[in-house]
Design a protein around this motif. Structure first.
Motif, PDB file in Angstrom:
ATOM      1  N   LEU A  93       0.853  -1.194   0.000  1.00 39.92           N
ATOM      2  CA  LEU A  93       0.000   0.000   0.000  1.00 39.92           C
ATOM      3  C   LEU A  93       0.885   1.239   0.000  1.00 39.92           C
ATOM      4  O   LEU A  93       1.900   1.294   0.694  1.00 39.92           O
ATOM      5  CB  LEU A  93      -0.891   0.024   1.253  1.00 39.92           C
ATOM      6  N   GLU A  94       0.495   2.240  -0.771  1.00 38.49           N
ATOM      7  CA  GLU A  94       1.233   3.506  -0.837  1.00 38.49           C
ATOM      8  C   GLU A  94       0.503   4.516   0.054  1.00 38.49           C
ATOM      9  O   GLU A  94      -0.494   5.111  -0.356  1.00 38.49           O
ATOM     10  CB  GLU A  94       1.299   3.996  -2.289  1.00 38.49           C
ATOM     11  N   LEU A  95       0.996   4.681   1.275  1.00 39.65           N
ATOM     12  CA  LEU A  95       0.306   5.525   2.261  1.00 39.65           C
ATOM     13  C   LEU A  95       1.164   6.681   2.728  1.00 39.65           C
ATOM     14  O   LEU A  95       1.004   7.184   3.837  1.00 39.65           O
ATOM     15  CB  LEU A  95      -0.134   4.670   3.461  1.00 39.65           C
ATOM     16  N   ARG A  96       2.091   7.100   1.867  1.00 38.40           N
ATOM     17  CA  ARG A  96       2.987   8.186   2.281  1.00 38.40           C
ATOM     18  C   ARG A  96       2.414   9.577   1.999  1.00 38.40           C
ATOM     19  O   ARG A  96       3.133  10.556   1.975  1.00 38.40           O
ATOM     20  CB  ARG A  96       4.344   8.034   1.590  1.00 38.40           C
ATOM     21  N   ALA A  97       1.095   9.632   1.788  1.00 42.38           N
ATOM     22  CA  ALA A  97       0.435  10.926   1.552  1.00 42.38           C
ATOM     23  C   ALA A  97       0.353  11.703   2.869  1.00 42.38           C
ATOM     24  O   ALA A  97       0.601  11.167   3.945  1.00 42.38           O
ATOM     25  CB  ALA A  97      -0.962  10.686   0.999  1.00 42.38           C
ATOM     26  N   GLN A  98      -0.003  12.984   2.753  1.00 41.45           N
ATOM     27  CA  GLN A  98      -0.233  13.804   3.959  1.00 41.45           C
ATOM     28  C   GLN A  98      -1.337  13.154   4.786  1.00 41.45           C
ATOM     29  O   GLN A  98      -2.410  12.880   4.276  1.00 41.45           O
ATOM     30  CB  GLN A  98      -0.698  15.207   3.504  1.00 41.45           C
ATOM     31  N   PRO A  99      -1.098  12.841   6.062  1.00 42.40           N
ATOM     32  CA  PRO A  99      -2.127  12.166   6.865  1.00 42.40           C
ATOM     33  C   PRO A  99      -3.395  13.009   6.971  1.00 42.40           C
ATOM     34  O   PRO A  99      -3.297  14.237   7.043  1.00 42.40           O
ATOM     35  CB  PRO A  99      -1.462  12.010   8.233  1.00 42.40           C
ATOM     36  N   PRO A 100      -4.564  12.386   6.993  1.00 48.14           N
ATOM     37  CA  PRO A 100      -4.747  10.938   6.892  1.00 48.14           C
ATOM     38  C   PRO A 100      -4.698  10.453   5.446  1.00 48.14           C
ATOM     39  O   PRO A 100      -5.297  11.079   4.561  1.00 48.14           O
ATOM     40  CB  PRO A 100      -6.152  10.739   7.468  1.00 48.14           C
ATOM     41  N   ALA A 101      -3.986   9.349   5.196  1.00 50.68           N
ATOM     42  CA  ALA A 101      -4.008   8.716   3.877  1.00 50.68           C
ATOM     43  C   ALA A 101      -5.367   8.037   3.724  1.00 50.68           C
ATOM     44  O   ALA A 101      -5.802   7.304   4.604  1.00 50.68           O
ATOM     45  CB  ALA A 101      -2.889   7.687   3.771  1.00 50.68           C
ATOM     46  N   VAL A 102      -6.046   8.325   2.616  1.00 43.68           N
ATOM     47  CA  VAL A 102      -7.401   7.792   2.419  1.00 43.68           C
ATOM     48  C   VAL A 102      -7.347   6.547   1.531  1.00 43.68           C
ATOM     49  O   VAL A 102      -6.673   6.532   0.504  1.00 43.68           O
ATOM     50  CB  VAL A 102      -8.325   8.849   1.770  1.00 43.68           C
ATOM     51  N   ILE A 103      -8.059   5.499   1.968  1.00 39.01           N
ATOM     52  CA  ILE A 103      -8.210   4.285   1.146  1.00 39.01           C
ATOM     53  C   ILE A 103      -9.680   4.173   0.774  1.00 39.01           C
ATOM     54  O   ILE A 103     -10.550   4.103   1.649  1.00 39.01           O
ATOM     55  CB  ILE A 103      -7.766   3.023   1.911  1.00 39.01           C
ATOM     56  N   LEU A 104      -9.963   4.175  -0.526  1.00 41.81           N
ATOM     57  CA  LEU A 104     -11.337   4.066  -1.030  1.00 41.81           C
ATOM     58  C   LEU A 104     -11.579   2.616  -1.464  1.00 41.81           C
ATOM     59  O   LEU A 104     -10.829   2.067  -2.266  1.00 41.81           O
ATOM     60  CB  LEU A 104     -11.540   5.014  -2.213  1.00 41.81           C
ATOM     61  N   MET A 105     -12.620   2.006  -0.914  1.00 41.63           N
ATOM     62  CA  MET A 105     -12.947   0.612  -1.227  1.00 41.63           C
ATOM     63  C   MET A 105     -14.071   0.576  -2.259  1.00 41.63           C
ATOM     64  O   MET A 105     -15.150   1.133  -2.027  1.00 41.63           O
ATOM     65  CB  MET A 105     -13.386  -0.132   0.038  1.00 41.63           C
ATOM     66  N   ALA A 106     -13.836  -0.080  -3.387  1.00 38.07           N
ATOM     67  CA  ALA A 106     -14.829  -0.165  -4.461  1.00 38.07           C
ATOM     68  C   ALA A 106     -15.110  -1.631  -4.784  1.00 38.07           C
ATOM     69  O   ALA A 106     -14.292  -2.504  -4.503  1.00 38.07           O
ATOM     70  CB  ALA A 106     -14.319   0.559  -5.705  1.00 38.07           C
ATOM     71  N   GLY A 107     -16.276  -1.905  -5.394  1.00 40.50           N
ATOM     72  CA  GLY A 107     -16.585  -3.280  -5.783  1.00 40.50           C
ATOM     73  C   GLY A 107     -18.078  -3.530  -5.868  1.00 40.50           C
ATOM     74  O   GLY A 107     -18.889  -2.675  -5.525  1.00 40.50           O
ATOM     75  N   LEU A 108     -18.434  -4.714  -6.349  1.00 41.11           N
ATOM     76  CA  LEU A 108     -19.838  -5.088  -6.480  1.00 41.11           C
ATOM     77  C   LEU A 108     -20.417  -5.511  -5.137  1.00 41.11           C
ATOM     78  O   LEU A 108     -19.688  -5.857  -4.211  1.00 41.11           O
ATOM     79  CB  LEU A 108     -19.985  -6.244  -7.481  1.00 41.11           C
ATOM     80  N   GLN A 109     -21.754  -5.527  -5.068  1.00 45.28           N
ATOM     81  CA  GLN A 109     -22.419  -5.971  -3.846  1.00 45.28           C
ATOM     82  C   GLN A 109     -22.129  -7.452  -3.619  1.00 45.28           C
ATOM     83  O   GLN A 109     -22.134  -8.250  -4.557  1.00 45.28           O
ATOM     84  CB  GLN A 109     -23.928  -5.755  -3.974  1.00 45.28           C
ATOM     85  N   GLY A 110     -21.840  -7.794  -2.360  1.00 42.92           N
ATOM     86  CA  GLY A 110     -21.590  -9.200  -2.043  1.00 42.92           C
ATOM     87  C   GLY A 110     -20.138  -9.617  -2.215  1.00 42.92           C
ATOM     88  O   GLY A 110     -19.789 -10.774  -1.993  1.00 42.92           O
ATOM     89  N   SER A 111     -19.272  -8.681  -2.595  1.00 45.05           N
ATOM     90  CA  SER A 111     -17.864  -9.031  -2.826  1.00 45.05           C
ATOM     91  C   SER A 111     -17.077  -9.095  -1.515  1.00 45.05           C
ATOM     92  O   SER A 111     -15.965  -9.624  -1.485  1.00 45.05           O
ATOM     93  CB  SER A 111     -17.210  -8.014  -3.768  1.00 45.05           C
ATOM     94  N   GLY A 112     -17.647  -8.542  -0.444  1.00 44.33           N
ATOM     95  CA  GLY A 112     -16.969  -8.582   0.851  1.00 44.33           C
ATOM     96  C   GLY A 112     -16.248  -7.292   1.198  1.00 44.33           C
ATOM     97  O   GLY A 112     -15.299  -7.305   1.981  1.00 44.33           O
ATOM     98  N   LYS A 113     -16.725  -6.150   0.654  1.00 42.63           N
ATOM     99  CA  LYS A 113     -16.052  -4.859   0.899  1.00 42.63           C
ATOM    100  C   LYS A 113     -16.042  -4.464   2.366  1.00 42.63           C
ATOM    101  O   LYS A 113     -15.020  -4.042   2.902  1.00 42.63           O
ATOM    102  CB  LYS A 113     -16.737  -3.736   0.097  1.00 42.63           C
ATOM    103  N   THR A 114     -17.204  -4.597   3.020  1.00 45.10           N
ATOM    104  CA  THR A 114     -17.312  -4.125   4.408  1.00 45.10           C
ATOM    105  C   THR A 114     -16.425  -4.954   5.337  1.00 45.10           C
ATOM    106  O   THR A 114     -15.690  -4.407   6.172  1.00 45.10           O
ATOM    107  CB  THR A 114     -18.782  -4.178   4.867  1.00 45.10           C
ATOM    108  N   THR A 115     -16.472  -6.271   5.190  1.00 45.82           N
ATOM    109  CA  THR A 115     -15.613  -7.137   6.012  1.00 45.82           C
ATOM    110  C   THR A 115     -14.140  -6.859   5.714  1.00 45.82           C
ATOM    111  O   THR A 115     -13.308  -6.806   6.631  1.00 45.82           O
ATOM    112  CB  THR A 115     -15.935  -8.621   5.731  1.00 45.82           C
TER     113      THR A 115
END
Length: 453
Positions: A93-115
């Motif tokens: 993961l590339e998290l060297r951005a100015q804090p807070p580094a944001v991670i956006l989770m994308a995907g279809l329903q049922g793919s397990g994004k929330t877990t």
């Protein structure tokens, strides 16, 4: 994981190893079988073609034809091509951005994004010692926000609440502002999934991306959807500047088509594998290690890393010291060993990473029951401290009480005591430095607790 592909490739490779020399004919036959194995594993056709072409180009060269062990040389080529298709090396993961580094989770329903959001938060807090907050922009699925709140509580991540009546972009902006004020290292934003790719969904997530400018945009996809996983990943990649992919439900994927197709079709690295339902079941993706597992060679490096993370070092040192001093191995020690194994994904999880376990007979693999570990712990917990330290006192009436207290049968208590006695004898020999003598006495048989051939 990937059992079907492993079985087919292992069968082909075993036949090759018996060849004294390789000819164009048996290379051709091998490539045909490898192609069939990949197609059966639901690997996308362009990936299969590229993979086979890569092997053929190197296999007909001098490095194989002139090798003293041509079968081994071809295995090495197959492994190299698997690594190339899977992505060569781990991409962090590339998290060297100015804090807070944001991670956006994308995907279809049922793919397990929330877990996966919860698993990733746990990974970042435990492995990287970072402060993490999560928020949900899924205002469509009933109870989605509540689900993320529950998951966040289980991993001790900060949860920023939202309402189903709010605009997703407003939720994300507010969460980002709060994360800045609270000096969070990372903010993970869970988004809505749909049952299929539609323009409204893409427009919304593009607006979210533009509003919060994430350091990482991860596409979460169910590995069991095979090459469809690669196709949906490509559709998302065309709409969003994805930085990586998380493959979920890999433990249920016996084929492996998604893992081999996603990188090639999207050009985006696989960054993590979801390997179980538990919130610790998230592994960084290492192409060389996965290639090794697919070829039945195990993944000892991951096993060592997992042991370092999950084994209670103090308990292990205490047991080693106890054995060294000649003090007996008792049922409390046995219970601790079972708990450690459970923390590392159970017997099935351990065997998956050990070299050569792909060659276990099918009936032996089917006998491995990780629920038995839980029952064993329950039985020992139903004993008194005296019974755990001195199992010889456990007679018929005590066995009935222990079985009733643990919700098991007396036969299971008897089986556990027999297994413990065998393990105790082994520990006694180990404590006396008799490892080599023990191995000779075992005569190559598997130790107690493993299914016998």
């Amino acid at each position: 994981m990937f059992e079907n592909l492993t079985d087919r490739l292992n069968h082909t490779i075993t036949q090759l190893r018996g060849q004294g020399r390789l000819t164009e004919d048996n290379i051709k036959q091998t490539l045909r079988e490898v192609r069939m194995a990949l197609l059966e594993a639901d690997v996308a056709l362009p990936v299969v073609k590229d993979f086979i072409d890569g092997i053929r180009e190197r296999a007909v060269g001098a490095e194989v034809m002139q090798s003293l062990t041509p079968g081994q040389a071809l295995v090495k080529i197959v492994q190299g091509e698997l690594e190339r298709v899977l992505g060569q090396e781990n991409v962090d993961l590339e998290l060297r951005a100015q804090p807070p580094a944001v991670i956006l989770m994308a995907g279809l329903q049922g793919s397990g994004k929330t877990t996966t959001t919860g698993k990733l938060a746990r990974h970042l807090m435990e492995r990287r010692k970072q402060s993490v907050a999560v928020t949900s922009c899924d205002v469509y699925r009933p109870a989605a926000i509540g689900q993320l709140e529950t998951v966040a509580g289980q991993v001790n991540a900060d949860f920023y609440p939202s309402e189903g009546s709010e605009n997703p972009v407003d939720i994300a902006r507010r969460a980002l502002e709060r994360a800045r004020k609270e000096f969070k290292d990372v903010l993970i934003v869970d988004t809505a999934g749909r049952l299929g790719i539609d323009q409204a969904m893409m427009d919304e997530i593009q607006a979210l991306h533009a509003a919060i400018n994430p350091a990482e945009t991860l596409f979460v996809v169910d590995a069991m959807t095979g090459q469809d996983a690669a196709n949906t990943a490509k559709a998302f990649g065309d709409a969003l500047p994805l930085t990586g992919v998380v493959l979920t439900k890999v433990d249920g994927d016996s084929r492996g088509g998604a893992a081999l197709s996603v990188r090639h079709i999207t050009g985006k690295p696989i960054k993590f594998l979801g390997v179980g339902e538990k919130l610790e079941a998230l592994e960084p993706f290492h192409p060389d290690r996965v290639a090794s597992r697919i070829l039945g060679m195990g993944d000892v490096l991951s096993l060592i890393e997992e042991a370092e993370q999950k084994i209670d070092r103090k308990k292990a040192e205490k047991l080693a010291s106890k054995l060294k001093k000649g003090k007996g191995f008792d049922l409390e020690d046995f219970r601790d060993q079972m708990a450690q194994m459970q923390n590392m994904g159970g017997m099935a999880g351990l065997l998956d990473k050990l070299p050569g376990m792909g060659q276990l007979p099918a009936n032996a693999a089917s006998q491995i029951d990780d629920k038995q570990i839980g029952r064993t712990i329950a039985i020992i917990n139903s004993m008194t401290p005296q019974e755990r330290r001195f199992p010889a006192v456990i007679k018929a009436s005590r066995k009935k009480r222990i079985a009733a207290g643990s919700g098991t049968q007396v036969q299971e208590v008897n089986r556990l005591l027999k297994q413990f006695t065998q393990t105790q004898k082994m520990m006694k020999k180990l404590s006396g430095g008799g490892m080599q003598k023990l191995m000779r006495q075992m005569g190559g048989r598997r130790p107690p607790g493993f299914p016998q051939g």
